[in-house]
Design an enzyme around this catalytic site. Structure first.
Site, PDB file in Angstrom:
ATOM      1  N   GLU A   1       9.248   5.828   6.709  1.00 16.43           N
ATOM      2  CA  GLU A   1       9.563   6.591   5.136  1.00 16.43           C
ATOM      3  C   GLU A   1      10.108   8.107   5.630  1.00 16.43           C
ATOM      4  O   GLU A   1      10.098   9.050   4.873  1.00 16.43           O
ATOM      5  CB  GLU A   1       8.368   6.881   4.343  1.00 16.43           C
ATOM      6  CG  GLU A   1       7.710   5.406   4.265  1.00 16.43           C
ATOM      7  CD  GLU A   1       8.498   4.671   3.048  1.00 16.43           C
ATOM      8  OE1 GLU A   1       9.331   5.178   2.431  1.00 16.43           O
ATOM      9  OE2 GLU A   1       8.530   3.458   3.393  1.00 16.43           O
TER      10      GLU A   1
ATOM     11  N   PHE B   1      -0.101   3.854  -2.567  1.00 14.76           N
ATOM     12  CA  PHE B   1       0.720   3.240  -3.720  1.00 14.76           C
ATOM     13  C   PHE B   1       2.200   2.849  -3.062  1.00 14.76           C
ATOM     14  O   PHE B   1       2.963   4.072  -2.745  1.00 14.76           O
ATOM     15  CB  PHE B   1       0.601   4.281  -5.025  1.00 14.76           C
ATOM     16  CG  PHE B   1       1.413   3.810  -6.034  1.00 14.76           C
ATOM     17  CD1 PHE B   1       0.760   2.495  -6.611  1.00 14.76           C
ATOM     18  CD2 PHE B   1       2.756   4.035  -6.559  1.00 14.76           C
ATOM     19  CE1 PHE B   1       1.497   1.955  -7.744  1.00 14.76           C
ATOM     20  CE2 PHE B   1       3.256   3.539  -7.496  1.00 14.76           C
ATOM     21  CZ  PHE B   1       2.770   2.653  -8.167  1.00 14.76           C
ATOM     22  N   GLY B   2       2.383   1.864  -3.340  1.00 10.86           N
ATOM     23  CA  GLY B   2       3.923   1.480  -3.011  1.00 10.86           C
ATOM     24  C   GLY B   2       4.574   1.141  -4.254  1.00 10.86           C
ATOM     25  O   GLY B   2       4.057   0.512  -5.101  1.00 10.86           O
ATOM     26  N   TYR B   3       5.770   1.537  -4.264  1.00 10.60           N
ATOM     27  CA  TYR B   3       6.694   1.137  -5.488  1.00 10.60           C
ATOM     28  C   TYR B   3       8.150   0.775  -5.294  1.00 10.60           C
ATOM     29  O   TYR B   3       8.821   0.353  -6.166  1.00 10.60           O
ATOM     30  CB  TYR B   3       6.809   2.637  -6.714  1.00 10.60           C
ATOM     31  CG  TYR B   3       7.079   3.686  -5.816  1.00 10.60           C
ATOM     32  CD1 TYR B   3       6.609   4.672  -4.900  1.00 10.60           C
ATOM     33  CD2 TYR B   3       8.649   3.766  -5.502  1.00 10.60           C
ATOM     34  CE1 TYR B   3       7.065   5.434  -4.236  1.00 10.60           C
ATOM     35  CE2 TYR B   3       9.283   4.903  -5.003  1.00 10.60           C
ATOM     36  CZ  TYR B   3       8.429   5.829  -4.375  1.00 10.60           C
ATOM     37  OH  TYR B   3       8.866   6.746  -3.302  1.00 10.60           O
ATOM     38  N   GLY B   4       8.384   0.642  -4.170  1.00  9.62           N
ATOM     39  CA  GLY B   4       9.742   0.310  -3.827  1.00  9.62           C
ATOM     40  C   GLY B   4       9.746  -0.862  -2.635  1.00  9.62           C
ATOM     41  O   GLY B   4       9.037  -1.952  -2.942  1.00  9.62           O
ATOM     42  N   SER B   5      10.174  -0.600  -1.404  1.00  9.91           N
ATOM     43  CA  SER B   5       9.995  -1.707  -0.492  1.00  9.91           C
ATOM     44  C   SER B   5       8.533  -1.907  -0.002  1.00  9.91           C
ATOM     45  O   SER B   5       8.256  -2.986   0.499  1.00  9.91           O
ATOM     46  CB  SER B   5      10.803  -1.540   0.715  1.00  9.91           C
ATOM     47  OG  SER B   5      10.338  -0.367   1.528  1.00  9.91           O
TER      48      SER B   5
HETATM   49  C1  SIN Z   1       7.532   2.752  -1.637  1.00  9.84           C
HETATM   50  O1  SIN Z   1       7.975   1.707  -1.527  1.00  9.84           O
HETATM   51  O2  SIN Z   1       6.340   3.179  -1.996  1.00  9.84           O
HETATM   52  C2  SIN Z   1       8.519   3.996  -0.869  1.00  9.84           C
HETATM   53  C3  SIN Z   1       9.824   3.756  -0.788  1.00  9.84           C
HETATM   54  C4  SIN Z   1      10.188   2.667  -0.226  1.00  9.84           C
HETATM   55  O3  SIN Z   1       9.809   2.685   1.260  1.00  9.84           O
HETATM   56  O4  SIN Z   1      11.071   1.688  -0.416  1.00  9.84           O
END
Ligand code: SIN
Length: 186
Positions: free
Chosen positions: A99, A24-28
């Protein structure tokens, strides 16, 4: 503080088979999917909110002047929307590197927007990690993001790209959109 969670993440192997993993990704990880994936789907997890509370010493800032990037904060009843990727286990190695500044692999129930649920992985940076910055007034955070820059580019691009990706996914995120509006006022 610049840290490196790569080794500890490589020992966090929550799945004992060699099969595919849903991440699951929530940011970049929503808008910069520069890693191989087998499929991707809009998804959400429960009990967390996205916040720009994690320091970035290696991508969107430097050890001397860290930027601010997204992490997840536990909030009862909250839902965080993002993107889920089905990846093969080898793909975790480059992701662990990406990460490494404070994020740990965690197992989470992951819900697909079109229905269904699996156990997935998420990279989370908790308040215990030394790169955690925590909350600040919106204007302070926006100014910080406006000024920071690191090897991956200006910190503001991270925020603007994330806000645009969330709009494309039809996701409402009051914190991100308020921060974007504040940034654009500067
Ligand atoms: C994410 O995007 O899920 C983790 C944080 C990031 O890499 O920005």
């Amino acid at each position: 503080m610049l840290i490196d969670t790569t080794a500890v993440n490589q020992s966090r192997r929550p799945f004992d088979d060699n099969g595919d993993i849903w991440l699951f990704g929530y940011g970049s990880l929503i808008w910069k999917a520069d890693f191989p994936f087998l499929e991707r789907k809009s998804a959400y997890i429960e009990g967390f909110e996205r916040r720009f509370w994690q320091g970035s010493h290696d991508h969107r800032g430097t050890p001397q002047a860290p930027g601010r990037v997204a992490t997840l904060i536990p909030v009862e009843g909250a839902v965080c929307h993002g993107m889920a990727y089905r990846i093969s286990e080898e793909t975790l190695a480059p992701l662990d590197h990406r990460e490494k500044n404070g994020y740990l692999r965690e197992v989470t129930p992951l819900h697909f927007a079109d229905g269904g649920q699996v156990q997935g992985l998420v990279y989370m940076a908790t308040e215990e990690n030394p790169a955690f910055l925590g909350p600040a007034p919106l204007e302070t955070m926006a100014r910080h993001i406006h000024e920071a820059v690191g090897p991956s580019g200006p910190n503001r691009d991270y925020l603007l790209n994330l806000a645009q990706a969330l709009r494309e996914l039809d996701v409402e995120d009051a914190h991100i959109f308020a921060l974007q509006a504040e940034l654009e006022r500067l």
